[in-house]
Structure formats: structure tokens, C-alpha cells
Enzyme design. Sequence first.
Site, PDB file in Angstrom:
ATOM      1  N   THR A 151      48.842  44.854  45.979  1.00  0.00           N
ATOM      2  CA  THR A 151      48.353  45.016  44.869  1.00  0.00           C
ATOM      3  C   THR A 151      49.733  44.753  43.800  1.00  0.00           C
ATOM      4  O   THR A 151      50.825  44.734  44.249  1.00  0.00           O
ATOM      5  CB  THR A 151      47.528  45.924  44.530  1.00  0.00           C
ATOM      6  OG1 THR A 151      46.870  46.157  43.301  1.00  0.00           O
ATOM      7  CG2 THR A 151      48.173  47.552  44.760  1.00  0.00           C
ATOM      8  N   LYS A 157      52.363  30.183  28.974  1.00  0.00           N
ATOM      9  CA  LYS A 157      51.750  30.541  30.328  1.00  0.00           C
ATOM     10  C   LYS A 157      50.548  30.052  30.464  1.00  0.00           C
ATOM     11  O   LYS A 157      50.279  29.521  31.591  1.00  0.00           O
ATOM     12  CB  LYS A 157      51.958  32.145  30.380  1.00  0.00           C
ATOM     13  CG  LYS A 157      53.130  32.765  30.549  1.00  0.00           C
ATOM     14  CD  LYS A 157      53.540  34.208  30.332  1.00  0.00           C
ATOM     15  CE  LYS A 157      52.763  34.960  31.453  1.00  0.00           C
ATOM     16  NZ  LYS A 157      52.931  36.521  31.120  1.00  0.00           N
ATOM     17  N   LYS A 191      52.097  41.098  44.691  1.00  0.00           N
ATOM     18  CA  LYS A 191      51.332  39.654  44.927  1.00  0.00           C
ATOM     19  C   LYS A 191      52.188  38.613  45.549  1.00  0.00           C
ATOM     20  O   LYS A 191      52.199  37.760  46.388  1.00  0.00           O
ATOM     21  CB  LYS A 191      50.095  39.539  44.329  1.00  0.00           C
ATOM     22  CG  LYS A 191      49.115  40.772  44.582  1.00  0.00           C
ATOM     23  CD  LYS A 191      47.884  40.216  43.776  1.00  0.00           C
ATOM     24  CE  LYS A 191      46.847  41.497  43.638  1.00  0.00           C
ATOM     25  NZ  LYS A 191      45.580  41.014  43.119  1.00  0.00           N
ATOM     26  N   ALA A 202      46.914  35.072  31.943  1.00  0.00           N
ATOM     27  CA  ALA A 202      47.732  34.304  32.690  1.00  0.00           C
ATOM     28  C   ALA A 202      48.629  34.936  33.622  1.00  0.00           C
ATOM     29  O   ALA A 202      49.756  34.510  34.124  1.00  0.00           O
ATOM     30  CB  ALA A 202      48.473  33.275  31.933  1.00  0.00           C
ATOM     31  N   TYR A 239      37.958  47.592  35.791  1.00  0.00           N
ATOM     32  CA  TYR A 239      36.553  48.332  36.047  1.00  0.00           C
ATOM     33  C   TYR A 239      36.565  49.729  35.981  1.00  0.00           C
ATOM     34  O   TYR A 239      37.639  50.406  35.474  1.00  0.00           O
ATOM     35  CB  TYR A 239      36.416  48.092  37.514  1.00  0.00           C
ATOM     36  CG  TYR A 239      37.696  48.157  38.479  1.00  0.00           C
ATOM     37  CD1 TYR A 239      38.564  47.175  38.959  1.00  0.00           C
ATOM     38  CD2 TYR A 239      37.899  49.579  38.951  1.00  0.00           C
ATOM     39  CE1 TYR A 239      39.536  47.492  39.619  1.00  0.00           C
ATOM     40  CE2 TYR A 239      38.987  49.830  39.665  1.00  0.00           C
ATOM     41  CZ  TYR A 239      40.046  48.808  40.107  1.00  0.00           C
ATOM     42  OH  TYR A 239      40.961  49.134  41.029  1.00  0.00           O
ATOM     43  N   ASN A 269      45.872  32.823  26.519  1.00  0.00           N
ATOM     44  CA  ASN A 269      46.802  33.816  26.856  1.00  0.00           C
ATOM     45  C   ASN A 269      47.353  34.250  25.647  1.00  0.00           C
ATOM     46  O   ASN A 269      47.925  33.327  24.736  1.00  0.00           O
ATOM     47  CB  ASN A 269      47.649  33.505  27.891  1.00  0.00           C
ATOM     48  CG  ASN A 269      48.331  34.683  28.288  1.00  0.00           C
ATOM     49  OD1 ASN A 269      47.518  35.834  28.635  1.00  0.00           O
ATOM     50  ND2 ASN A 269      49.593  34.847  28.786  1.00  0.00           N
ATOM     51  N   ARG A 270      47.848  35.537  25.561  1.00  0.00           N
ATOM     52  CA  ARG A 270      48.703  35.888  24.335  1.00  0.00           C
ATOM     53  C   ARG A 270      50.129  35.217  24.347  1.00  0.00           C
ATOM     54  O   ARG A 270      50.527  34.682  23.097  1.00  0.00           O
ATOM     55  CB  ARG A 270      48.975  37.428  24.534  1.00  0.00           C
ATOM     56  CG  ARG A 270      49.867  38.190  23.537  1.00  0.00           C
ATOM     57  CD  ARG A 270      49.747  39.613  23.675  1.00  0.00           C
ATOM     58  NE  ARG A 270      50.360  39.837  24.976  1.00  0.00           N
ATOM     59  CZ  ARG A 270      50.562  41.179  25.383  1.00  0.00           C
ATOM     60  NH1 ARG A 270      50.092  42.082  24.694  1.00  0.00           N
ATOM     61  NH2 ARG A 270      51.259  41.272  26.508  1.00  0.00           N
ATOM     62  N   ASP A 286      40.967  37.452  46.303  1.00  0.00           N
ATOM     63  CA  ASP A 286      40.470  37.769  44.926  1.00  0.00           C
ATOM     64  C   ASP A 286      39.662  36.529  44.526  1.00  0.00           C
ATOM     65  O   ASP A 286      38.722  37.125  43.808  1.00  0.00           O
ATOM     66  CB  ASP A 286      41.810  37.746  44.007  1.00  0.00           C
ATOM     67  CG  ASP A 286      42.490  39.199  44.150  1.00  0.00           C
ATOM     68  OD1 ASP A 286      41.754  40.221  44.636  1.00  0.00           O
ATOM     69  OD2 ASP A 286      43.753  39.170  43.598  1.00  0.00           O
TER      70      ASP A 286
HETATM   71  P1  NAP Z   1      49.543  41.077  34.904  1.00  0.00           P
HETATM   72  O1  NAP Z   1      50.168  39.946  35.720  1.00  0.00           O
HETATM   73  O2  NAP Z   1      50.574  42.241  34.404  1.00  0.00           O
HETATM   74  O3  NAP Z   1      49.053  40.190  33.492  1.00  0.00           O
HETATM   75  C1  NAP Z   1      48.515  40.892  32.564  1.00  0.00           C
HETATM   76  C2  NAP Z   1      47.823  39.767  31.551  1.00  0.00           C
HETATM   77  O4  NAP Z   1      47.177  40.317  30.511  1.00  0.00           O
HETATM   78  C3  NAP Z   1      48.869  38.773  30.710  1.00  0.00           C
HETATM   79  O5  NAP Z   1      48.246  37.409  30.563  1.00  0.00           O
HETATM   80  C4  NAP Z   1      49.069  39.547  29.629  1.00  0.00           C
HETATM   81  O6  NAP Z   1      49.648  38.575  28.526  1.00  0.00           O
HETATM   82  C5  NAP Z   1      47.660  40.120  29.294  1.00  0.00           C
HETATM   83  N1  NAP Z   1      47.528  40.991  28.223  1.00  0.00           N
HETATM   84  C6  NAP Z   1      48.158  42.214  28.421  1.00  0.00           C
HETATM   85  N2  NAP Z   1      47.919  43.207  27.396  1.00  0.00           N
HETATM   86  C7  NAP Z   1      47.260  42.405  26.412  1.00  0.00           C
HETATM   87  C8  NAP Z   1      46.650  42.464  25.230  1.00  0.00           C
HETATM   88  N3  NAP Z   1      46.771  43.614  24.383  1.00  0.00           N
HETATM   89  N4  NAP Z   1      45.921  41.555  24.641  1.00  0.00           N
HETATM   90  C9  NAP Z   1      45.908  40.374  25.034  1.00  0.00           C
HETATM   91  N5  NAP Z   1      46.592  39.982  26.688  1.00  0.00           N
HETATM   92  C10 NAP Z   1      47.107  40.905  27.201  1.00  0.00           C
HETATM   93  O7  NAP Z   1      48.211  41.802  35.369  1.00  0.00           O
HETATM   94  P2  NAP Z   1      47.198  41.014  36.452  1.00  0.00           P
HETATM   95  O8  NAP Z   1      47.661  41.350  37.880  1.00  0.00           O
HETATM   96  O9  NAP Z   1      46.905  39.584  35.965  1.00  0.00           O
HETATM   97  O10 NAP Z   1      45.954  42.058  36.213  1.00  0.00           O
HETATM   98  C11 NAP Z   1      45.379  41.961  35.121  1.00  0.00           C
HETATM   99  C12 NAP Z   1      44.099  43.158  35.118  1.00  0.00           C
HETATM  100  O11 NAP Z   1      43.151  42.494  36.058  1.00  0.00           O
HETATM  101  C13 NAP Z   1      44.409  44.231  35.685  1.00  0.00           C
HETATM  102  O12 NAP Z   1      44.132  45.226  34.660  1.00  0.00           O
HETATM  103  C14 NAP Z   1      43.876  44.598  36.798  1.00  0.00           C
HETATM  104  O13 NAP Z   1      43.326  45.917  36.940  1.00  0.00           O
HETATM  105  C15 NAP Z   1      42.490  43.719  36.735  1.00  0.00           C
HETATM  106  N6  NAP Z   1      42.428  43.095  38.357  1.00  0.00           N
HETATM  107  C16 NAP Z   1      41.234  43.557  38.651  1.00  0.00           C
HETATM  108  C17 NAP Z   1      40.704  42.985  40.060  1.00  0.00           C
HETATM  109  C18 NAP Z   1      39.363  43.243  40.743  1.00  0.00           C
HETATM  110  O14 NAP Z   1      39.478  43.400  41.766  1.00  0.00           O
HETATM  111  N7  NAP Z   1      38.519  43.874  39.828  1.00  0.00           N
HETATM  112  C19 NAP Z   1      41.550  42.285  40.626  1.00  0.00           C
HETATM  113  C20 NAP Z   1      42.842  41.926  39.977  1.00  0.00           C
HETATM  114  C21 NAP Z   1      43.464  42.280  38.859  1.00  0.00           C
HETATM  115  P3  NAP Z   1      51.113  38.026  28.248  1.00  0.00           P
HETATM  116  O15 NAP Z   1      51.365  37.018  29.479  1.00  0.00           O
HETATM  117  O16 NAP Z   1      51.214  37.588  26.935  1.00  0.00           O
HETATM  118  O17 NAP Z   1      51.775  39.334  28.527  1.00  0.00           O
END
Ligand code: NAP
Length: 267
Positions: A62, A157, A66, A129, A215, A152-153, A103
Site C-alpha cells: 500500500t 498529471k 506501489k 491522478a 472509505y 486533477n488539481r 485494485d
Molecule cells: P496519492 O498518490 O497521494 O494521490 C492523491 C491524489 O489526490 C492526487 O491526485 C492529488 O492531487 C489529489 N488531491 C489531494 N488532496 C486534494 C484536494 N484537497 N483536492 C483535490 N485533489 C486532491 O494517493 P492515491 O494512492 O492515489 O490514493 C488516493 C485515495 O484513494 C486515498 O485516500 C486512498 O485511501 C484511496 N484508495 C482507496 C482504495 C480502496 O480500496 N478503497 C484503494 C486505493 C486508494 P495532486 O496531484 O494535485 O496533488
Amino acid sequence: MADRYAVIGHPVAHSKSPWIHAEFARQTHQGLDYARIEAPLDGFERTVEEFRAAGGSGANVTLPFKAQAFLYCKDAVTDRARAVGVVNTLIFEKGAARGDNTDGVGLLRDLTVNLGCKLAGARVLLMGAGGAAQGVLAPLVAAGPRRLVVANRTADKARALARRYGASAGGGYEDLRGEQFDVLLNATSAGLADEAPPLAAGQFASGALAYDMVYGRDTPFLVLARAAGAATHDGIGMLVEQAAESFFVWRGVRPDTAPVVAALRGR
Ligand code: NAP
């Protein structure tokens, strides 16, 4: 001795994976141990090697490892892991390590099987992204939506992801003006900070489905979506479905996910 598995991340104390896999094992009468391992930020590979040397049979990976997991076994990854470029499941066998990604199938199974969502022909918005968005984009494209936009913000990306995986378009939230979507998937971590991507109510089509991968909480995105008339779902189903697919990869047995999702909701 029971076969040993673990989730490796940083941080990892919050992970529900040990509980989920213990439920799967109980349900399917499989003898296995599943632990949490917090790897140092600069010590993912070393941690994996130690776990393998201690007899580990497989691991989930995780945040934030990854992409490193993909590099760790990039000569031996499944087609679906190669398609997304990140690995969340490691399989250790006969001295070799194989990488997989569950995933995408986890999200698609939750959406299409559990929630009855039709992706083929739908207008789909994927927000984010990061690793989560990257992990699901290729299977979303393969599901045949009429239009699939990545927002994406950091707009660049999203543009790069959309180009790489053949989505219809990618960009910032301001580029979405005037568009409506049937399925809106929040793959950002904004909900963890009690924030939502900047969408307007008019961007939810009539009968839209809104899904937040975060979640266990009613995120501002889900609140906004509900106010706009959408059906809303958090990411517990995806979490359990991706775990079930990993369990199937390791054990050759497919657990029943519905009681595990229900139990997690009630906890
Ligand atoms: P990550 O690689 O850190 O990416 C975070 C993303 O969120 C980036 O695109 C970031 O944008 C954006 N972001 C962060 N804060 C934001 C805000 N205030 N407003 C708008 N966009 C924002 O994280 P990740 O691995 O992709 O995971 C994302 C989420 O998915 C996590 O919270 C995780 O818990 C969840 N997840 C859940 C599962 C499941 O099985 N349910 C599986 C995987 C992940 P920027 O690029 O602009 O920084």
C-alpha cells in the site's frame, strides 16, 4: 506452520487488510497468518527481502510503495499490473517474486457487480491522478465508457494519464465546465482532509452514481453528490473486492465478499 502474508506500507497501522484476510481465511477454512509491516520510507525492498527470507508467501503493498513494488518485480508482473504500472499484490514462489494489481478489478467488481453500475456507454469522470487513479484507469477504459475524463488539481498529471491510457480527455477541474457525468469516481485523497474536488451540482447527470475511494466516512464529495441527487458510495466495497482478488491469487479460492463488507460497515 500457517502460510504467512502481510500488508507492507507506511503508515500501515490503520490498515483493515489483516482483519479482512482473517475473515476470508475463516470463511474458506484456509490456514494463514496475515500481519501488518511498516517499512521505513527508504527501506521497502529490504523489508520485502526480510519477509521473504522469514518464509512469507505473499504480501499486499500500500501507500507509498506501489510503484516501488512494480520495480521490485518488473520482470515478472501480470498483464494487468503491467497495464497500470503499479503493483499491490506480491506472490512469492520458488525463490521468485511476481507482482499483480487487484485494485482495478476490485473497483470494477464493486461498481458493476455489487452496485449494478453500467460503465459501457456511460459518461465517466475520474478525479485524481495519483496511484489509485493510475491503478484503475486502464480497466475503466476497457469497460467501454462513451466518454472518460480524468481531472486533477495538478492538471498536467491528469493530461499525462489520459494520454497514456487512452482516456477521452484530461485536465483541471475548470476544464469540466458545461460537462455532465453519469459516473463520478473520486480517486483523490481530498476526503481525508475533509475537502472535495471543486465540482458544481450541475455536473452530476440525472441518476448519477458518485463513488469515493476513501472509505468509512461521509466525505465532502459524497455530501455534495447527494445534494446534487446522485446515489453515493464509499470505497469499502473496492477495498474488500481488491483483497478478495489478492486472496484468490494466493489461495485459488474466492471468498464471499458481501458478509465482509456488511461486517466492516457495522464496525
Ligand atoms: P496519492 O498518490 O497521494 O494521490 C492523491 C491524489 O489526490 C492526487 O491526485 C492529488 O492531487 C489529489 N488531491 C489531494 N488532496 C486534494 C484536494 N484537497 N483536492 C483535490 N485533489 C486532491 O494517493 P492515491 O494512492 O492515489 O490514493 C488516493 C485515495 O484513494 C486515498 O485516500 C486512498 O485511501 C484511496 N484508495 C482507496 C482504495 C480502496 O480500496 N478503497 C484503494 C486505493 C486508494 P495532486 O496531484 O494535485 O496533488
